[in-house]
Scaffold this motif. Structure first.
Motif, PDB file in Angstrom:
ATOM      1  N   MET A 103     -21.795  -4.776   1.745  1.00 36.99           N
ATOM      2  CA  MET A 103     -23.085  -5.255   1.244  1.00 36.99           C
ATOM      3  C   MET A 103     -22.946  -6.546   0.453  1.00 36.99           C
ATOM      4  O   MET A 103     -23.895  -7.341   0.393  1.00 36.99           O
ATOM      5  N   LYS A 104     -21.796  -6.779  -0.143  1.00 37.06           N
ATOM      6  CA  LYS A 104     -21.594  -8.035  -0.873  1.00 37.06           C
ATOM      7  C   LYS A 104     -21.733  -9.225   0.072  1.00 37.06           C
ATOM      8  O   LYS A 104     -22.320 -10.249  -0.282  1.00 37.06           O
ATOM      9  N   ASP A 105     -21.191  -9.084   1.265  1.00 37.04           N
ATOM     10  CA  ASP A 105     -21.262 -10.193   2.216  1.00 37.04           C
ATOM     11  C   ASP A 105     -22.695 -10.442   2.669  1.00 37.04           C
ATOM     12  O   ASP A 105     -23.095 -11.586   2.879  1.00 37.04           O
ATOM     13  N   LEU A 106     -23.475  -9.369   2.777  1.00 36.07           N
ATOM     14  CA  LEU A 106     -24.885  -9.537   3.095  1.00 36.07           C
ATOM     15  C   LEU A 106     -25.600 -10.295   1.980  1.00 36.07           C
ATOM     16  O   LEU A 106     -26.450 -11.154   2.229  1.00 36.07           O
ATOM     17  N   ALA A 107     -25.234  -9.986   0.727  1.00 31.67           N
ATOM     18  CA  ALA A 107     -25.827 -10.691  -0.409  1.00 31.67           C
ATOM     19  C   ALA A 107     -25.435 -12.166  -0.403  1.00 31.67           C
ATOM     20  O   ALA A 107     -26.261 -13.044  -0.706  1.00 31.67           O
ATOM     21  N   TYR A 108     -24.190 -12.465  -0.044  1.00 29.95           N
ATOM     22  CA  TYR A 108     -23.752 -13.871   0.026  1.00 29.95           C
ATOM     23  C   TYR A 108     -24.453 -14.607   1.166  1.00 29.95           C
ATOM     24  O   TYR A 108     -24.777 -15.792   1.051  1.00 29.95           O
ATOM     25  N   LEU A 109     -24.725 -13.897   2.274  1.00 32.52           N
ATOM     26  CA  LEU A 109     -25.477 -14.500   3.369  1.00 32.52           C
ATOM     27  C   LEU A 109     -26.891 -14.852   2.913  1.00 32.52           C
ATOM     28  O   LEU A 109     -27.409 -15.934   3.203  1.00 32.52           O
ATOM     29  N   ASN A 110     -27.519 -13.921   2.165  1.00 33.48           N
ATOM     30  CA  ASN A 110     -28.858 -14.179   1.647  1.00 33.48           C
ATOM     31  C   ASN A 110     -28.856 -15.360   0.677  1.00 33.48           C
ATOM     32  O   ASN A 110     -29.792 -16.167   0.659  1.00 33.48           O
ATOM     33  N   ALA A 111     -27.810 -15.470  -0.143  1.00 31.75           N
ATOM     34  CA  ALA A 111     -27.715 -16.594  -1.074  1.00 31.75           C
ATOM     35  C   ALA A 111     -27.572 -17.907  -0.315  1.00 31.75           C
ATOM     36  O   ALA A 111     -28.121 -18.938  -0.724  1.00 31.75           O
TER      37      ALA A 111
ATOM     38  N   VAL B 232     -22.831 -10.926  13.225  1.00 30.24           N
ATOM     39  CA  VAL B 232     -21.397 -11.007  12.946  1.00 30.24           C
ATOM     40  C   VAL B 232     -21.005  -9.980  11.893  1.00 30.24           C
ATOM     41  O   VAL B 232     -19.995  -9.286  12.018  1.00 30.24           O
ATOM     42  N   LEU B 233     -21.831  -9.865  10.826  1.00 27.01           N
ATOM     43  CA  LEU B 233     -21.553  -8.865   9.799  1.00 27.01           C
ATOM     44  C   LEU B 233     -21.606  -7.460  10.379  1.00 27.01           C
ATOM     45  O   LEU B 233     -20.783  -6.595  10.038  1.00 27.01           O
TER      46      LEU B 233
END
Length: 318
Positions: free
Chosen positions: A193-201, A231-232
């Motif tokens: 989920m951290k990577d999803l948050a970085y994608l949103n940022a 990809v995620l």
């Protein structure tokens, strides 16, 4: 007997003649040689890579913890430069740079040269004087290995050729870098989920008028959209961490090398922190990851099968 000397003589004819004997035939006479020193040298050409060679990194942009990390994502293309000097005594005209097939887990994509000619050394009163002129080669390098393997740029990925000589010169020094998953957008070694948050940022940055940050462009197409989410989804729940102080690739790259090689240093704090988290006995990974058996967003327990792109539990709005 094989040291032959000659000296001018007057034989009475009025024409030049010489007395030619071996040193033993001249007997005990003393001789001296006068004049300038004579140097014999062979024409040689050589290219030598200097410094630390090709060094790659990921310059993270998104997040308060953004730093330059040793980790590189699978499939990414990164820029690195290296310098060469001419160790020979002839000037070289660079005719081209060719990518090589090797087990370095990286390939040469394209390149630029700072100049096409490189001066050689010269001979002076004190002997050979090496050239100090440097040529800089800037290369686009694509990561071809899988997550958990190590890029080793000391294994030759390119060779330089010059006009007029048959010999080619390959690179032989460079960095080792740990390859992480394409969907690992915060470079902590795990897709979550951290990577999803970085994608949103990253998307917020673009919406505010900024450019696309390469560190969160999951599919490398210079845009942030649903294709990055795919990809995620493909890498969801996967992790490089395999225990306290262990990670996939640690057999080829130590913790020390992960932080520093030659004169180059990296900041891998988020990767180290995640490794410590996953070493806890009570650590629980992502839902519907390769190691879980829970039902995910698509209603089944099969991991990494387009879960986040599915609409199984969405009502159709008329």
């Amino acid at each position: 007997n094989d040291t032959v000397l000659s000296r001018n003589i007057d034989d009475g004819t009025g024409f030049l003649n010489r007395q030619i004997y071996s040193l033993s035939q001249f007997g005990g006479e003393k001789f001296s040689v006068e004049g300038t020193d004579v140097f014999l040298y062979e024409q040689k050409a050589g290219l030598l890579e200097t410094g630390d060679g090709l060094i790659i990194s990921t310059d993270r942009v998104i997040g308060a913890d953004a730093a330059e990390t040793n980790l590189v994502r699978a499939g990414d293309t990164l820029i690195a430069s290296t310098s060469w000097i001419n160790t020979g005594n002839v000037d070289l005209s660079i005719s081209g740079v060719t990518g090589l097939t090797s087990d370095a887990n990286a390939v040469l994509e394209s390149y630029e040269l700072s100049q096409s000619k490189l001066s050689g050394g010269t001979f002076g009163e004190d002997g050979f004087i090496s050239s100090t002129e440097e040529l800089t080669l800037t290369a686009d390098i694509t990561i071809s290995g899988d997550a958990g393997s190590v890029v080793d740029l000391s294994k030759s990925i390119l060779e330089v050729s010059a006009s007029g000589i048959d010999e080619t010169f390959s690179n032989g020094i460079g960095s080792k870098n740990l390859i992480t998953y394409q969907g690992d957008l915060n470079y902590d070694g795990r897709v979550s989920m951290k990577d999803l948050a970085y994608l949103n940022a990253g998307a917020a940055r673009v919406n505010s008028g900024g450019d696309v940050a390469g560190d969160v462009d999951a599919n490398y197409d210079n845009s942030i959209d649903l294709l990055d989410l795919a990809v995620l989804d493909k890498d969801w729940g996967k992790s490089l961490h395999s225990g306290a102080d262990d990670f996939l690739g640690s057999n080829d790259l130590s913790w020390e090398d992960l932080d520093s090689q030659g004169s180059k240093t990296w900041d891998n704090a988020v990767f180290k922190e995640q490794n410590a988290f996953e070493a806890y006995d009570g650590f629980v990974g992502s839902l519907e990851s390769p190691t879980s058996n829970v039902i995910g967003a698509d209603g089944n327990t099969d991991a990494n099968d387009d879960d986040m792109l599915g609409n199984n539990f969405q009502d159709i709005v008329s």
